[in-house]
Design an enzyme around this catalytic site. Structure first.
Site, mmCIF file in Angstrom:
data_model
loop_
_atom_site.group_PDB
_atom_site.id
_atom_site.type_symbol
_atom_site.label_atom_id
_atom_site.label_comp_id
_atom_site.label_asym_id
_atom_site.label_seq_id
_atom_site.Cartn_x
_atom_site.Cartn_y
_atom_site.Cartn_z
ATOM 1 N N GLU A 86 -1.431 0.826 -7.354
ATOM 2 C CA GLU A 86 -2.539 1.186 -8.629
ATOM 3 C C GLU A 86 -2.640 2.589 -8.593
ATOM 4 O O GLU A 86 -2.550 3.386 -7.864
ATOM 5 C CB GLU A 86 -3.832 0.503 -8.147
ATOM 6 C CG GLU A 86 -3.834 -1.072 -8.115
ATOM 7 C CD GLU A 86 -5.111 -1.504 -7.517
ATOM 8 O OE1 GLU A 86 -5.606 -2.640 -7.924
ATOM 9 O OE2 GLU A 86 -5.752 -0.992 -6.596
ATOM 10 N N CYS B 43 -11.579 2.694 4.781
ATOM 11 C CA CYS B 43 -10.856 2.698 3.343
ATOM 12 C C CYS B 43 -10.003 1.115 3.385
ATOM 13 O O CYS B 43 -9.285 0.808 4.069
ATOM 14 C CB CYS B 43 -9.834 3.673 3.492
ATOM 15 S SG CYS B 43 -8.529 3.565 2.282
ATOM 16 N N CYS C 141 -12.529 5.808 -4.851
ATOM 17 C CA CYS C 141 -11.594 6.352 -3.635
ATOM 18 C C CYS C 141 -12.050 5.053 -2.495
ATOM 19 O O CYS C 141 -12.833 4.472 -2.320
ATOM 20 C CB CYS C 141 -12.320 7.403 -3.081
ATOM 21 S SG CYS C 141 -12.326 8.815 -4.197
ATOM 22 N N CYS D 119 -1.075 1.830 3.360
ATOM 23 C CA CYS D 119 -1.073 3.010 4.184
ATOM 24 C C CYS D 119 -1.103 2.532 5.589
ATOM 25 O O CYS D 119 -1.862 1.668 5.950
ATOM 26 C CB CYS D 119 -2.246 3.741 3.656
ATOM 27 S SG CYS D 119 -2.581 5.211 4.697
ATOM 28 N N CYS E 26 -7.874 4.355 8.419
ATOM 29 C CA CYS E 26 -9.064 4.898 8.316
ATOM 30 C C CYS E 26 -10.071 3.650 8.251
ATOM 31 O O CYS E 26 -9.760 2.798 7.352
ATOM 32 C CB CYS E 26 -9.230 5.815 7.195
ATOM 33 S SG CYS E 26 -8.184 7.180 7.357
ATOM 34 N N CYS F 255 -4.826 9.514 -10.976
ATOM 35 C CA CYS F 255 -4.719 9.638 -9.662
ATOM 36 C C CYS F 255 -3.477 8.564 -9.484
ATOM 37 O O CYS F 255 -3.674 7.524 -9.760
ATOM 38 C CB CYS F 255 -6.019 8.876 -9.127
ATOM 39 S SG CYS F 255 -6.020 8.644 -7.247
HETATM 40 N N1 SAH Z 1 -4.419 9.178 2.084
HETATM 41 C C1 SAH Z 1 -4.965 10.404 1.466
HETATM 42 C C2 SAH Z 1 -5.136 10.238 -0.024
HETATM 43 C C3 SAH Z 1 -5.654 8.953 -0.343
HETATM 44 S S1 SAH Z 1 -7.282 8.574 0.055
HETATM 45 C C4 SAH Z 1 -6.043 10.728 2.191
HETATM 46 O O1 SAH Z 1 -6.745 10.211 2.866
HETATM 47 O O2 SAH Z 1 -6.661 12.045 1.887
HETATM 48 C C5 SAH Z 1 -8.248 9.493 -0.924
HETATM 49 C C6 SAH Z 1 -9.707 9.958 -0.534
HETATM 50 O O3 SAH Z 1 -10.614 8.751 -0.402
HETATM 51 C C7 SAH Z 1 -9.832 10.417 0.938
HETATM 52 O O4 SAH Z 1 -10.301 11.739 0.873
HETATM 53 C C8 SAH Z 1 -10.637 9.503 1.750
HETATM 54 O O5 SAH Z 1 -11.358 10.076 2.524
HETATM 55 C C9 SAH Z 1 -11.292 8.865 0.548
HETATM 56 N N2 SAH Z 1 -11.732 7.483 0.800
HETATM 57 C C10 SAH Z 1 -11.025 6.498 1.556
HETATM 58 N N3 SAH Z 1 -11.955 5.714 1.391
HETATM 59 C C11 SAH Z 1 -13.380 5.685 0.726
HETATM 60 C C12 SAH Z 1 -14.294 4.828 0.587
HETATM 61 N N4 SAH Z 1 -14.509 3.836 0.736
HETATM 62 N N5 SAH Z 1 -15.253 5.674 -0.042
HETATM 63 C C13 SAH Z 1 -15.175 6.777 -0.513
HETATM 64 N N6 SAH Z 1 -14.109 7.476 -0.494
HETATM 65 C C14 SAH Z 1 -12.963 7.065 0.447
HETATM 66 FE FE1 SF4 Z 2 -4.837 5.903 3.893
HETATM 67 FE FE2 SF4 Z 2 -7.175 5.440 3.181
HETATM 68 FE FE3 SF4 Z 2 -7.087 6.838 5.238
HETATM 69 FE FE4 SF4 Z 2 -6.320 7.849 2.870
HETATM 70 S S1 SF4 Z 2 -8.308 7.332 3.624
HETATM 71 S S2 SF4 Z 2 -4.993 7.955 4.964
HETATM 72 S S3 SF4 Z 2 -5.311 6.026 1.926
HETATM 73 S S4 SF4 Z 2 -6.241 4.631 5.212
#
Ligand code: SAH
Ligand code: SF4
Length: 346
Positions: free
Chosen positions: A94, A121, A337, A114, A118, A107
């Site tokens: 996406e 996410c 995000c 991934c 995390c 974006c």
């Molecule tokens: N993998 C990279 C880029 C994609 S994630 C990274 O983690 O930086 C982009 C951003 O979305 C990151 O800063 C992450 O911390 C944030 N993010 C992930 N899950 C989220 C959520 N459920 N609510 C708000 N921000 C989130």
């Molecule tokens: Fe991967 Fe989501 Fe963590 Fe970014 S925030 S590194 S997309 S698992």
């Protein structure tokens, strides 16, 4: 068969130059090709009218020009649009287009899924399907641009969609080189931002690269224990080492590192966390983006109250840091995000 041919969009400018030198062609021909492929975005060699018919036929025999077209486009009330793409092998990714005042930010995804896992996410919950090719990263830009009216243009690119860009280092860097190349997408390097969890060896390599762009680091905690709990990668690349590297990371004049901090109720949102952050970021040219969690089923956290978020922000600002609370755009279409999963909605 098409798939055995070479996708010309996977070549960096210098790789394209060497490739066409093997046809006995001069350097300026590679510039012409770059423009057709990325600036104009043609689909067929026949459209490359300043190349000889013979050369076009030669190219057509061994190369192809890939493209993406959206399987679905969803629009949110706030103007955010989410584009779903299906790749050749069936994987789905996406991209999200976000209008904000004078900006139109796109974006992009760099991986299908991934591997970083995390805990807050949804992309992380999918696991890693595979890395995107350079062409697949760039084709998201072309495909979205094609849907815009003549007056609108994408002003900023953020690599913050699905995936960890530095875990797909070579393809992502090549894509950024083309995004900022004057004969390809021609974005200013100040308008391209890569967001990473902070993979140390890749950041060390990045410090030596010629390709320039803005850097954002997902911090999300102010101590090792909490960060390891939220972001398992912290066990391999701990906060302390990451920040030590940030302190000596070469930045262009006046540039700052953006630190992203997802606020999770009762996990990382206390005044004590905010104060610790101030100490951690003291010697780094930095600004902080506070992102109240975008909640989703399957995510075991909640977002803090607005009051709590404001209090956190105030402590940072009183300590002299620039701290911005990011409004979550596109949440109703799961485009915010951490909500990207590559699924269709009926
Ligand atoms: N993998 C990279 C880029 C994609 S994630 C990274 O983690 O930086 C982009 C951003 O979305 C990151 O800063 C992450 O911390 C944030 N993010 C992930 N899950 C989220 C959520 N459920 N609510 C708000 N921000 C989130
Ligand atoms: Fe991967 Fe989501 Fe963590 Fe970014 S925030 S590194 S997309 S698992």
């Amino acid at each position: 068969m098409k798939t055995e041919k070479v996708d010309l969009k996977n070549f960096s400018p210098s790789e394209l130059e060497s490739f066409i030198a093997s046809f006995g062609k001069e350097r300026y021909r590679s510039i012409q090709l770059l423009r057709w492929l990325h600036k104009i975005g043609v689909h067929h060699f026949d459209e490359m009218t300043n190349l000889s018919k013979g050369f076009r036929q030669e190219l057509n025999q061994i190369c192809f020009i890939s493209s993406l077209s959206p399987l679905q486009i969803e629009k949110s009330k706030d103007g955010t649009q989410k584009f779903l793409f299906q790749l050749e092998d069936g994987n789905r990714i996406e991209s999200v287009l976000i209008p904000e005042k004078k900006r139109l930010t796109l974006c992009l995804s760099t991986q299908a899924g991934c591997a970083m896992g995390c805990r807050f996410c949804l992309t992380g919950k999918m696991g890693l399907k595979r890395n995107l090719t350079t062409a697949e990263i760039l084709n998201q830009v072309l495909a979205v641009k094609k849907t815009l009216s003549d007056k609108a243009s994408v002003t900023n690119i953020v690599l913050m969609g699905m995936g960890e860009p530095l875990a797909n280092y070579a393809n992502t860097l090549k894509a950024i080189e083309l995004m900022t190349h004057p004969d390809a997408f021609k974005f200013s390097s100040r308008r391209v931002t890569l967001s990473t969890v902070g993979l140390i060896p890749e950041l060390e390599s990045l410090a030596k690269e010629k390709t320039r762009f803005r850097l954002a680091i997902s911090l999300n905690a102010s101590d090792e224990e909490t960060r390891s709990r939220l972001m398992p990668i912290n066990r391999r690349h701990p906060l302390k080492k990451l920040l030590e590297l940030c302190r000596r990371f070469p930045l262009p004049p006046r540039a700052r590192i953006t630190f992203e901090y997802v606020l999770l109720e009762g996990e990382n949102d206390s005044p004590k966390d905010a104060k610790r952050l101030l100490t951690l970021l003291k010697q780094i040219p930095s600004k902080i983006n506070l992102i109240p969690l975008n909640e989703a089923p399957g995510i075991p956290y909640q977002k803090p109250s607005e009051e709590r978020v404001r209090q956190f922000q105030e402590i940072l600002m009183e300590g002299g840091l620039t701290a911005i609370v990011r409004a979550s755009k596109g949440a109703e279409i799961s485009a915010a995000c951490g909500q990207l999963q590559g699924k269709t909605t009926d």
